[in-house]
Each structure stands twice: as structure tokens, then as C-alpha cells.
Design an enzyme around this catalytic site. Structure first.
Site, short mmCIF file in Angstrom:
data_model
loop_
_atom_site.label_atom_id
_atom_site.label_comp_id
_atom_site.label_asym_id
_atom_site.label_seq_id
_atom_site.Cartn_x
_atom_site.Cartn_y
_atom_site.Cartn_z
N HIS A 159 0.82 -1.23 0.00
CA HIS A 159 0.00 0.00 0.00
C HIS A 159 0.85 1.27 0.00
O HIS A 159 0.31 2.37 -0.14
CB HIS A 159 -0.95 0.02 1.21
CG HIS A 159 -1.95 -1.08 1.20
ND1 HIS A 159 -2.82 -1.28 0.15
CD2 HIS A 159 -2.23 -2.07 2.10
CE1 HIS A 159 -3.59 -2.34 0.41
NE2 HIS A 159 -3.24 -2.84 1.59
N ASP A 195 -2.44 -10.65 -2.32
CA ASP A 195 -3.04 -10.20 -1.06
C ASP A 195 -4.52 -9.90 -1.31
O ASP A 195 -4.92 -9.55 -2.41
CB ASP A 195 -2.31 -8.92 -0.60
CG ASP A 195 -2.73 -8.45 0.78
OD1 ASP A 195 -2.03 -8.77 1.75
OD2 ASP A 195 -3.77 -7.75 0.89
N1 Q9C Z 1 -8.64 -0.56 10.42
C1 Q9C Z 1 -2.36 -5.36 4.17
O1 Q9C Z 1 -2.99 -6.42 4.12
N2 Q9C Z 1 -7.36 -1.36 7.46
N3 Q9C Z 1 -2.94 -4.24 4.57
C2 Q9C Z 1 -8.73 -1.56 7.16
C3 Q9C Z 1 -9.27 -0.24 9.20
C4 Q9C Z 1 -6.43 -1.41 6.41
C5 Q9C Z 1 -4.33 -4.19 4.95
C6 Q9C Z 1 -9.58 -1.46 8.38
C7 Q9C Z 1 -6.14 -2.78 5.90
C8 Q9C Z 1 -4.77 -2.82 5.29
C9 Q9C Z 1 -0.92 -5.32 3.85
ZN ZN Z 2 -4.10 -7.32 2.71
#
Ligand code: Q9C
Ligand code: ZN
Length: 343
Positions: A159, A195
Site C-alpha cells: 500500500h 493479497d
Molecule cells: N482498520 C495489508 O494487508 N485497514 N494491509 C482496514 C481499518 C487497512 C491491509 C480497516 C487494511 C490494510 C498489507
Molecule cells: Zn491485505
């Protein structure tokens, strides 16, 4: 298969993240990496080696110098004013307006981030630096002839853009490794991102280039993080047109449906004919994942590994997400052993 990992990567341990209106314990915890390591050791995947410490040159091929400097120094600045909390952004720029870098630390945190799920603490810097070093050491081992290597990158990376952190990511380890392959003489590198979440950082970094093909299978962003990118009609920009492929899938996707998308992804990678394949390996597609909504089971991950091996490419696996800690070790191990069994 060799694994690369540094215990410095365990030092990033956030107190909490903003999740559905509550400050909850971080889903992206050091325990994830430790449980993966335990499983690789108990099932004898192969030797686990420490990364070679590197300078910042390879990181700076992808990330802006001012952003890297900000990450290295922001916590000390935060700590002087807030000795008992992690640094978390809470204010962002208005849509579509060019913004000046503010002086103020809250302004700078917003300028360099995209969400409030990605806290920064005292040892975030050594952890993200070690995670990038892990990616680079694993990349070099593939370059030197290993058929496949697992870089246990944590914190994850997909990200992160050249100057934005978020989604638990700070340095885009896969992008850094892809650029390293090119700088070491490769003409084409493919990134396969499996992912659950779309790798928006990786897409943004490479969307206007034709030397890195970015293929991502993920939850439809209309319904899932990162919401604003990852749609099927995003196919690349300018000379990168045709070198971004997004394969969004609906909530509830099971292996039957997932496998068809993976076949499409691998066919596109074959046509591109890269010298190296980087797999952004997230196992948050698992049915038991606490923040995701796909339905893959642990055995499906073995088949997935076997299918990826059919591409017949020197392959660098880099860890991204996966938050079902009880099963994360098994699921990662299954992908890697599935890959090896197919050889
Ligand atoms: N707390 C990866 O899997 N959060 N990142 C969504 C809010 C972000 C996931 C809910 C999720 C990121 C590397
Ligand atoms: Zn993820």
C-alpha cells in the site's frame, strides 16, 4: 527454499489502530512474523538467514528522499510532545488540491499518509529498514540463481507509494525489489499481488511504466480497502498502458472462482515474458481472516503455490498481509511448499 528475515522486523509493535470507530489492538502484529517463522522451522522449509545490512540507495530508487527522512525522524519529534502514544495521522488534504508540505507534525503526518490504521512508534524505522533489507537480500539470492526465495517482509509494503504510508505499509518492499532486478540488468519484471487488498502503492509506482507488469487479484475495491483504486478499468497510464492488470473479485470468493482469476493472471505474466517474478504474498484471502471476506481454506494455498510454480520463473516471494494468526504459518508454508512440490 531459503527464507530471509531479521529480528529487527519484530520491533515495530503498534499499540492500536483505528478500526470501525474503535482503537483496537493492531491486526498487523509482530506475532504474525514469529508464527510464520515457527511453522517454517518446524516443517523444515529450509535455512533462515539474516539480511545483509544495506545503505538506502535501493530504497531511494522508489521512495522520495524527504519521505524517507520523515519516516526516520518523525517519531523523535512526536515523542517530545507525546511521550506515551504512537504517532497516528488524523487530518488529510482536500481532494485534488496540490498541497504544500506543512511545518506542523500533524500536517506532515497527514501529508505523508492515507489512513489512521498505520501507527509509527520508536522502533518503526529499524523495522521497516530491516524489512526492505530482507527484500533486497532475497532479491539478490534469486538474481544469483536460487529458483525461489522467501523474503519474510514485515511490516508489509504494497500500500506504500513513493511518499505515502498506510494500510500497515511504509516502504514498498516489492517495488524496491523489482527496481533492484531492473538495476541489476533485467529488462522485464512481473509482480503478482495475491493479497486480499489491492496493492494500490505498487500500482501507482509502476502504472506509467512498461518494464514492470503489475497483476493484482483482490477484493473489489467498491466494497473493500483501499476503496479508491484496483478497479478492472485501470490498465496503466501513458507508456504503461496495458501493463497494469486488476482482477477484482466479490466478497465470498472461494477457491473455484479464485483459481480462474489466478489462471488469467498467470497467462498475462507468461505473455509479458519477464526474467523474474515477484509474488506479493498475502494470506488474508483465508476464510478465517478477521478483516477480510474471501473463503479460501488452508489446502487451497498449497494448490495456489503449485499453480504459481507453473509460470516457470525465478520467483521472489515477499510477505504482505494475513491476520488470522492461528493459521498464518500453515497458510504461508502451504503456498511455499506447494510451489516447491511442483518443481
Ligand atoms: N482498520 C495489508 O494487508 N485497514 N494491509 C482496514 C481499518 C487497512 C491491509 C480497516 C487494511 C490494510 C498489507
Ligand atoms: Zn491485505
Amino acid at each position: 527454499m531459503l527464507t530471509v528475515f531479521s529480528t529487527d522486523q519484530l520491533r515495530h509493535a503498534g499499540r492500536g489502530e483505528l478500526h470501525r470507530g474503535q482503537l483496537l489492538p493492531c491486526f498487523e502484529s509482530p506475532k504474525r512474523a514469529q508464527l510464520i517463522l515457527d511453522e517454517l522451522e518446524s516443517r523444515n522449509l529450509g535455512e533462515i538467514i539474516a539480511p545483509e545490512p544495506r545503505g538506502l540507495e535501493a530504497v531511494l530508487r522508489i521512495h522520495d528522499a524527504a519521505y524517507v527522512d520523515f519516516l526516520q525522524t518523525v517519531f523523535d519529534r512526536w515523542h517530545e510532545i507525546h511521550p506515551d502514544s504512537d504517532a497516528i495521522p488524523h487530518t488529510w488534504n482536500l481532494r485534488g488540491t496540490q498541497s504544500t508540505l506543512p511545518q506542523n507534525i500533524y500536517g506532515q503526518l497527514g501529508y505523508y499518509s492515507c489512513d489512521a490504521s498505520t501507527p509509527i512508534m520508536a522502533d518503526t524505522w529499524p523495522a521497516i529498514k530491516a524489512s526492505a533489507d530482507t527484500a533486497l537480500t532475497a532479491q539478490r539470492l534469486v538474481l544469483e540463481g536460487q529458483r525461489s526465495v522467501f523474503g519474510l517482509t514485515r511490516p508489509p509494503g504494497h500500500h506504500a507509494t513513493s511518499d505515502v504510508f498506510g494500510g500497515y505499509c511504509f516502504f514498498n518492499n516489492a517495488a524496491i525489489a523489482a527496481q533492484a532486478f531492473l538495476d541489476d540488468g533485467a529488462e522485464r519484471v512481473a509482480i503478482l499481488d495475491i493479497d486480499y487488498h489491492h496493492g494500490n502503492g505498487t500500482q501507482i509506482i509502476f502504472e506509467d511504466r512498461n518494464d514492470v507488469l503489475v497483476v493484482s487479484i483482490h477484493a473489489d475495491p467498491a466494497e473493500a480497502y483501499p476503496y479508491f483504486m484496483g478497479y478492472a478499468n485501470e490498465t496503466g497510464v501513458a507508456s504503461g498502458k496495458g501493463f497494469t492488470l486488476n482482477l477484482p473479485l466479490p466478497e465470498g470468493t472461494d477457491w473455484r472462482r479464485y483459481q480462474r482469476a489466478l489462471e488469467t493472471a498467470l497467462a498475462a505474466i507468461s505473455r509479458f515474458a519477464p526474467e523474474h517474478l515477484i509474488v506479493s504474498l498475502g494470506v488474508d484471502t483465508f476464510a478465517g481472516d478477521p478483516i477480510s471476506r474471501f473463503q479460501l481454506n488452508s489446502n487451497d494455498f498449497s494448490i495456489m503455490g503449485r499453480q504459481i510454480a507453473q509460470a516457470g520463473l525465478p520467483t521472489l516471494f515477499l510477505m504482505e498481509g494475513g491476520y488470522a494468526v492461528d493459521d498464518i504459518g500453515c497458510n504461508v508454508m502451504n503456498v511455499l511448499t506447494g510451489f516447491e512440490e511442483a518443481l
